[in-house]
Design a protein around this motif. Structure first.
Motif, short mmCIF file in Angstrom:
data_model
loop_
_atom_site.label_atom_id
_atom_site.label_comp_id
_atom_site.label_asym_id
_atom_site.label_seq_id
_atom_site.Cartn_x
_atom_site.Cartn_y
_atom_site.Cartn_z
N ASP A 139 0.82 -1.21 0.00
CA ASP A 139 0.00 0.00 0.00
C ASP A 139 0.86 1.26 0.00
O ASP A 139 0.53 2.25 -0.68
CB ASP A 139 -0.93 0.01 1.21
CG ASP A 139 -2.02 -1.06 1.12
OD1 ASP A 139 -2.37 -1.46 -0.02
OD2 ASP A 139 -2.51 -1.51 2.17
N VAL A 140 1.93 1.25 0.76
CA VAL A 140 2.84 2.39 0.80
C VAL A 140 3.46 2.62 -0.58
O VAL A 140 3.52 3.74 -1.09
CB VAL A 140 3.94 2.20 1.86
CG1 VAL A 140 5.03 3.27 1.73
CG2 VAL A 140 3.34 2.22 3.26
N LEU A 141 3.90 1.54 -1.20
CA LEU A 141 4.51 1.64 -2.53
C LEU A 141 3.49 2.10 -3.56
O LEU A 141 3.81 2.91 -4.45
CB LEU A 141 5.12 0.30 -2.93
CG LEU A 141 6.37 -0.11 -2.14
CD1 LEU A 141 6.77 -1.54 -2.46
CD2 LEU A 141 7.53 0.85 -2.43
N ALA A 142 2.26 1.62 -3.46
CA ALA A 142 1.20 2.05 -4.38
C ALA A 142 0.93 3.54 -4.23
O ALA A 142 0.69 4.25 -5.22
CB ALA A 142 -0.07 1.24 -4.14
N ASP A 143 0.98 4.03 -3.00
CA ASP A 143 0.79 5.47 -2.76
C ASP A 143 1.93 6.28 -3.39
O ASP A 143 1.71 7.37 -3.94
CB ASP A 143 0.72 5.77 -1.27
CG ASP A 143 -0.61 5.34 -0.65
OD1 ASP A 143 -1.58 5.09 -1.41
OD2 ASP A 143 -0.67 5.26 0.59
N CYS A 144 3.15 5.76 -3.32
CA CYS A 144 4.30 6.43 -3.95
C CYS A 144 4.09 6.52 -5.46
O CYS A 144 4.37 7.55 -6.08
CB CYS A 144 5.60 5.69 -3.65
SG CYS A 144 6.16 5.81 -1.94
N VAL A 145 3.61 5.43 -6.03
CA VAL A 145 3.34 5.38 -7.47
C VAL A 145 2.28 6.42 -7.85
O VAL A 145 2.43 7.16 -8.83
CB VAL A 145 2.89 3.96 -7.87
CG1 VAL A 145 2.27 3.95 -9.25
CG2 VAL A 145 4.07 3.00 -7.80
N GLU A 146 1.23 6.48 -7.07
CA GLU A 146 0.14 7.43 -7.33
C GLU A 146 0.65 8.87 -7.22
O GLU A 146 0.26 9.74 -8.01
CB GLU A 146 -0.99 7.20 -6.33
CG GLU A 146 -2.37 7.47 -6.91
CD GLU A 146 -3.46 6.84 -6.05
OE1 GLU A 146 -3.89 7.52 -5.10
OE2 GLU A 146 -3.87 5.69 -6.34
N ILE A 148 3.41 10.09 -8.06
CA ILE A 148 4.17 10.54 -9.23
C ILE A 148 3.36 10.41 -10.52
O ILE A 148 3.89 10.56 -11.62
CB ILE A 148 5.52 9.80 -9.36
CG1 ILE A 148 5.33 8.30 -9.60
CG2 ILE A 148 6.37 10.03 -8.12
CD1 ILE A 148 6.61 7.58 -10.00
N GLY A 149 2.07 10.12 -10.37
CA GLY A 149 1.18 10.13 -11.52
C GLY A 149 1.16 8.86 -12.35
O GLY A 149 0.69 8.88 -13.50
N LEU A 150 1.61 7.75 -11.78
CA LEU A 150 1.54 6.48 -12.49
C LEU A 150 0.38 5.65 -11.94
O LEU A 150 -0.24 5.99 -10.93
CB LEU A 150 2.86 5.71 -12.37
CG LEU A 150 4.07 6.35 -13.06
CD1 LEU A 150 5.32 5.50 -12.89
CD2 LEU A 150 3.80 6.60 -14.55
N ASP A 151 0.09 4.55 -12.61
CA ASP A 151 -1.09 3.72 -12.31
C ASP A 151 -0.78 2.78 -11.13
O ASP A 151 -0.01 1.83 -11.27
CB ASP A 151 -1.46 2.91 -13.55
CG ASP A 151 -2.76 2.14 -13.40
OD1 ASP A 151 -3.18 1.89 -12.26
OD2 ASP A 151 -3.35 1.78 -14.43
N SER A 152 -1.41 3.05 -9.99
CA SER A 152 -1.13 2.24 -8.80
C SER A 152 -1.68 0.82 -8.94
O SER A 152 -1.13 -0.12 -8.35
CB SER A 152 -1.71 2.90 -7.55
OG SER A 152 -3.11 3.06 -7.66
#
Length: 214
Positions: A139-146, A148-152
């Motif tokens: 979840d933390v990594l998905a939030d990082c992805v989001e 920067i504007g990429l698809d979580s």
């Protein structure tokens, strides 16, 4: 204009890697009229053990270096001061736990294919050093992805698979075999090694000397 390729070997769990890149940015800005830089990030794991839920960082560092928790706290406070001067968020540096970064490295590789490798690295640094988040958590990594504007959702699919796992392992093996044992390490034009979080002026001098020899 001279082109300079910089391969950066680093770990998301390494505060000096974040400091080193902030200093490198200053050097590149100073040289922008002379040189054009390309950056590629490569994986290194300070804590390859993925078992358990991590350990308080001051306790872990104290055991690793054979120094008191108070000494390690002072050392971390020094890094926080340097980071603040560079505009980095290290406010939770002393509150984090040791974390495995293998999955984060996989997502850095994935983000790189979409032109956002550095952005992903910076988001991970901020999550770990600025917020003491569990950088091995999906979840933390998905939030990082989001952030920067990429698809979580796609990032979660990557993490649920073994995509980029071999790429990360090959990265680690290649640079360990090349003699990189501490990070950050910069390989300039695939030929020259600059080790450590060097000051901007040191980097500027190194880049000018290297390009004058090319």
């Amino acid at each position: 204009m001279t082109t300079v390729k910089i391969d950066i070997v680093s770990d998301i769990a390494c505060p000096w890697c974040a400091i080193g890149y902030a200093r490198l940015e200053k050097a590149m800005e100073e040289l922008k009229e002379e040189m054009e830089f390309t950056i590629e990030w490569h994986a290194f794991e300070l804590n390859p053990d993925s078992s358990g839920n991590g350990e308080p960082i001051l306790q872990a560092l104290s055991r690793k270096y054979g120094r008191s928790p108070e000494e390690m706290q002072e050392n971390q406070a020094h890094m926080m001061k340097i980071a603040a001067e560079l505009g980095l968020n290290f406010s939770k540096l002393q509150e984090r736990h040791t974390r495995n970064t293998f999955d984060a490295h996989r997502l850095v590789k994935w983000a790189g294919e979409q032109g956002k490798q550095t952005e992903m690295k910076m988001a991970c640094f901020d999550a770990y050093f600025g917020h003491a988040l569990n950088i091995s958590d999906v979840d933390v990594l998905a939030d990082c992805v989001e952030a920067i504007g990429l698809d979580s959702d796609e990032a979660r699919e990557v993490l649920a698979s073994d995509r980029y796992a071999d790429t990360v392992r090959e990265d680690e093996a290649r640079y360990q075999q090349a003699g990189v044992s501490a990070v950050p390490a910069y390989i300039i034009n695939q030929k020259y090694l600059v080790s450590g979080a060097q000051e901007p002026n040191t980097l500027i001098g190194a880049f000018r000397e290297i390009t004058s020899e090319s």
